[in-house]
Design an enzyme around this catalytic site. Structure first.
Site, PDB file in Angstrom:
ATOM      1  N   CYS A 107       7.819  -5.255  15.142  1.00 57.29           N
ATOM      2  CA  CYS A 107       7.408  -4.334  16.211  1.00 57.29           C
ATOM      3  C   CYS A 107       5.962  -4.675  16.589  1.00 57.29           C
ATOM      4  O   CYS A 107       5.089  -4.709  15.718  1.00 57.29           O
ATOM      5  CB  CYS A 107       7.529  -2.886  15.759  1.00 57.29           C
ATOM      6  SG  CYS A 107       9.210  -2.454  15.229  1.00 57.29           S
ATOM      7  N   CYS A 163       3.416   8.410   1.115  1.00 57.35           N
ATOM      8  CA  CYS A 163       4.047   7.471   2.043  1.00 57.35           C
ATOM      9  C   CYS A 163       4.152   6.143   1.296  1.00 57.35           C
ATOM     10  O   CYS A 163       3.136   5.570   0.897  1.00 57.35           O
ATOM     11  CB  CYS A 163       3.137   7.354   3.268  1.00 57.35           C
ATOM     12  SG  CYS A 163       3.660   6.148   4.479  1.00 57.35           S
ATOM     13  N   CYS A 215       2.767  -2.517  15.437  1.00 56.75           N
ATOM     14  CA  CYS A 215       2.635  -2.154  14.024  1.00 56.75           C
ATOM     15  C   CYS A 215       1.923  -3.255  13.260  1.00 56.75           C
ATOM     16  O   CYS A 215       2.286  -4.431  13.354  1.00 56.75           O
ATOM     17  CB  CYS A 215       4.028  -1.916  13.437  1.00 56.75           C
ATOM     18  SG  CYS A 215       4.022  -1.667  11.653  1.00 56.75           S
ATOM     19  N   CYS A 241      -0.254   5.863  10.056  1.00 61.22           N
ATOM     20  CA  CYS A 241       1.016   5.215  10.393  1.00 61.22           C
ATOM     21  C   CYS A 241       0.814   3.858  11.042  1.00 61.22           C
ATOM     22  O   CYS A 241       0.079   3.724  12.003  1.00 61.22           O
ATOM     23  CB  CYS A 241       1.798   6.071  11.372  1.00 61.22           C
ATOM     24  SG  CYS A 241       2.114   7.700  10.757  1.00 61.22           S
ATOM     25  N   CYS A 268       7.092  -6.938   6.547  1.00 55.47           N
ATOM     26  CA  CYS A 268       8.245  -6.383   7.254  1.00 55.47           C
ATOM     27  C   CYS A 268       8.757  -7.439   8.225  1.00 55.47           C
ATOM     28  O   CYS A 268       7.962  -8.167   8.827  1.00 55.47           O
ATOM     29  CB  CYS A 268       7.845  -5.124   8.029  1.00 55.47           C
ATOM     30  SG  CYS A 268       9.252  -4.278   8.814  1.00 55.47           S
ATOM     31  N   GLU A 300       0.830  -1.197   0.000  1.00 59.01           N
ATOM     32  CA  GLU A 300       0.000   0.000   0.000  1.00 59.01           C
ATOM     33  C   GLU A 300       0.869   1.253   0.000  1.00 59.01           C
ATOM     34  O   GLU A 300       1.993   1.244   0.497  1.00 59.01           O
ATOM     35  CB  GLU A 300      -0.905   0.014   1.248  1.00 59.01           C
ATOM     36  CG  GLU A 300      -1.888  -1.138   1.248  1.00 59.01           C
ATOM     37  CD  GLU A 300      -2.772  -1.192   2.497  1.00 59.01           C
ATOM     38  OE1 GLU A 300      -3.923  -1.609   2.367  1.00 59.01           O
ATOM     39  OE2 GLU A 300      -2.308  -0.825   3.582  1.00 59.01           O
TER      40      GLU A 300
HETATM   41  N1  SAH Z   1      10.329   0.459   9.243  1.00 54.69           N
HETATM   42  C1  SAH Z   1      10.349   1.910   9.261  1.00 54.69           C
HETATM   43  C2  SAH Z   1       9.113   2.486   8.609  1.00 54.69           C
HETATM   44  C3  SAH Z   1       7.893   2.039   9.364  1.00 54.69           C
HETATM   45  S1  SAH Z   1       6.410   2.971   9.418  1.00 54.69           S
HETATM   46  C4  SAH Z   1      10.445   2.394  10.674  1.00 54.69           C
HETATM   47  O1  SAH Z   1      10.255   1.602  11.587  1.00 54.69           O
HETATM   48  O2  SAH Z   1      10.740   3.566  10.879  1.00 54.69           O
HETATM   49  C5  SAH Z   1       6.769   4.562   9.965  1.00 54.69           C
HETATM   50  C6  SAH Z   1       6.509   4.869  11.424  1.00 54.69           C
HETATM   51  O3  SAH Z   1       5.220   4.458  11.897  1.00 54.69           O
HETATM   52  C7  SAH Z   1       7.516   4.196  12.338  1.00 54.69           C
HETATM   53  O4  SAH Z   1       8.005   5.165  13.235  1.00 54.69           O
HETATM   54  C8  SAH Z   1       6.680   3.188  13.043  1.00 54.69           C
HETATM   55  O5  SAH Z   1       7.242   2.811  14.267  1.00 54.69           O
HETATM   56  C9  SAH Z   1       5.368   3.909  13.194  1.00 54.69           C
HETATM   57  N2  SAH Z   1       4.253   3.050  13.531  1.00 54.69           N
HETATM   58  C10 SAH Z   1       4.120   1.736  13.271  1.00 54.69           C
HETATM   59  N3  SAH Z   1       2.964   1.277  13.744  1.00 54.69           N
HETATM   60  C11 SAH Z   1       2.330   2.315  14.331  1.00 54.69           C
HETATM   61  C12 SAH Z   1       1.077   2.462  14.982  1.00 54.69           C
HETATM   62  N4  SAH Z   1       0.237   1.432  15.113  1.00 54.69           N
HETATM   63  N5  SAH Z   1       0.750   3.690  15.435  1.00 54.69           N
HETATM   64  C13 SAH Z   1       1.591   4.727  15.290  1.00 54.69           C
HETATM   65  N6  SAH Z   1       2.777   4.646  14.671  1.00 54.69           N
HETATM   66  C14 SAH Z   1       3.154   3.457  14.197  1.00 54.69           C
END
Ligand code: SAH
Length: 391
Positions: A130, A119, A133, A357, A126, A106
């Site tokens: 985490c 974005c 996420c 995000c 991935c 996406e």
């Molecule tokens: N792998 C990269 C890009 C990921 S998405 C990274 O970790 O930076 C971009 C941002 O969204 C990251 O800071 C990630 O931690 C955050 N993110 C992921 N899941 C989220 C959620 N459920 N709510 C808010 N931010 C989130």
């Protein structure tokens, strides 16, 4: 220093056919030569690709008898839109793409009064796991090719140029690698993508370095490698906790490269580029939003070339975690600012289309599950305590 640990190597299977955008301009000219065409045809093909032209019949500056062959060999269609979902009066648009092997990714285009940001995803799935996420829950399917990553930005640029987003024809100004995947775990292809985003026409989109943001969990060797590239793109580091004990649980790769190592690497990037980096911090109720953690984060970052970008957690299905309540957010912001750390709160555009995000998890939503959730009454999706966001 240049080789990434094997643990982050994704399977090569499923990689798409070669595309012009995978190649440097020189390689593209050579490839055109191998097809028996003069090298400048590569520039013509590139101009069409970066303008979003996909139909060979429209490439009228190419000889009619060579169009199909050239486009077929160097501009294979790699991204098929499955659906668009819109929010915010059409100014936020999420696109679900199907790749040649059926993998789904996406991207989200967000138009603001002064800019338009896309974005983009760098991997299908991935591997960073985490727990908060949505993408992280499904694991890694594969790396995207450079052309698959670039194609998402090109599609957004074309949507803006063609007036598909309310507000009239406009220009894509910003790209953030905050979609699915860990960009620095797909280093070489993301590096090629950066070149394509920054190179002026015909071989790129001609964006400015400061309007391109690479966001990472903190793969320290890759941050160091990026530091050596001589680029000045914006670096965002997903910290989410100021202490290793908590960060080990929120960003599992912390057990390999801890808070201190990540901040060191980001500091070096800032020193080399003269540009401050963003520290991303998802505020999770009663997990990492305590006043003492704000103070600890403030002490960690005070005096560094960094600013904090707080993201109220976007709750993911099946998770017990929730966003911090507004008073806790405000307290967190106030304490960071009192420590002298520049702090903003991210707006959460596209929340009601699971486009905010961390909500991108395409595979979960194919097969007819309704994608547009009804926004919760009384919940204000946009929290604006700061004066800017990270886009
Ligand atoms: N792998 C990269 C890009 C990921 S998405 C990274 O970790 O930076 C971009 C941002 O969204 C990251 O800071 C990630 O931690 C955050 N993110 C992921 N899941 C989220 C959620 N459920 N709510 C808010 N931010 C989130």
């Amino acid at each position: 220093m240049t080789a990434l640990p094997l643990a982050f190597d994704a399977p090569r299977r499923g990689m798409p056919p070669r595309h012009l955008a995978d190649l440097t301009p020189e390689q593209a000219r050579a490839a055109v030569g191998e097809l028996g065409q003069p090298a400048f045809r590569a520039d013509q093909l590139a101009r069409h690709f970066y303008r979003g032209v996909t139909d060979p019949a429209q490439m009228t500056d190419l000889p009619a008898d060579a169009r199909e062959a050239l486009a077929g060999a160097l501009l294979p269609g790699l991204l098929t839109p499955v659906r668009h979902l819109s929010a915010d009066g059409g100014r936020t648009r999420k696109t679900l793409w199907r790749l040649h092997d059926g993998a789904l990714v996406e991207s989200v285009l967000m138009r603001y009064p002064d800019r338009a940001t896309v974005c983009i995803s760098s991997q299908a799935g991935c591997g960073m796991a985490c727990p908060f996420c949505a993408t992280g829950q499904g694991g890694l399917t594969r790396n995207l090719s450079a052309a698959e990553i670039i194609g998402q930005a090109v599609a957004a640029a074309a949507a803006m140029a063609n007036g598909e987003i309310p507000g009239g024809p406009g220009r894509l100004s910003n790209v953030v690698f905050m979609g699915m995947g860990e960009p620095l775990a797909n280093y070489a292809r993301v590096r090629r993508t950066l070149d394509a985003l920054l190179t002026p026409a015909p071989h790129g989109l001609g964006l400015s370095q400061r309007s391109v943001t690479v966001s990472t969990v903190g793969l320290v060797p890759a941050i160091r490698r990026l530091t050596e590239e001589g680029l000045n793109v914006t670096l965002a580091v997903s910290l989410h906790a100021p202490d290793d004990e908590l960060r080990d649980t929120l960003v599992p790769v912390n057990t390999r490269w801890n808070v201190g190592a990540v901040i060191d690497a980001a500091d070096d990037y800032a020193r080399r580029t003269g540009r401050r980096y963003s520290v991303e911090y998802a505020l999770i109720r009663d997990v990492n939003d305590q006043p003492q953690r704000a103070d600890q984060l403030g002490r960690l970052l005070a005096g560094r070339l960094a600013h904090v970008n707080l993201i109220p957690l976007n709750p993911t299905p099946g998770s017990a975690w929730d966003a911090s309540p507004l008073p806790a957010q405000r307290e967190f912001v106030a304490r960071l600012r009192a420590a002298g750390v520049a702090t903003t709160v991210r707006d959460t555009r596209g929340q009601d289309i699971d486009g905010a995000c961390g909500q991108l998890a395409a595979a979960d939503r194919v097969g007819g599950v309704p994608s547009i959730a009804v926004a919760t009454p009384g919940v204000e999706p946009t929290v604006s305590l700061g004066s800017e966001d990270s886009a």
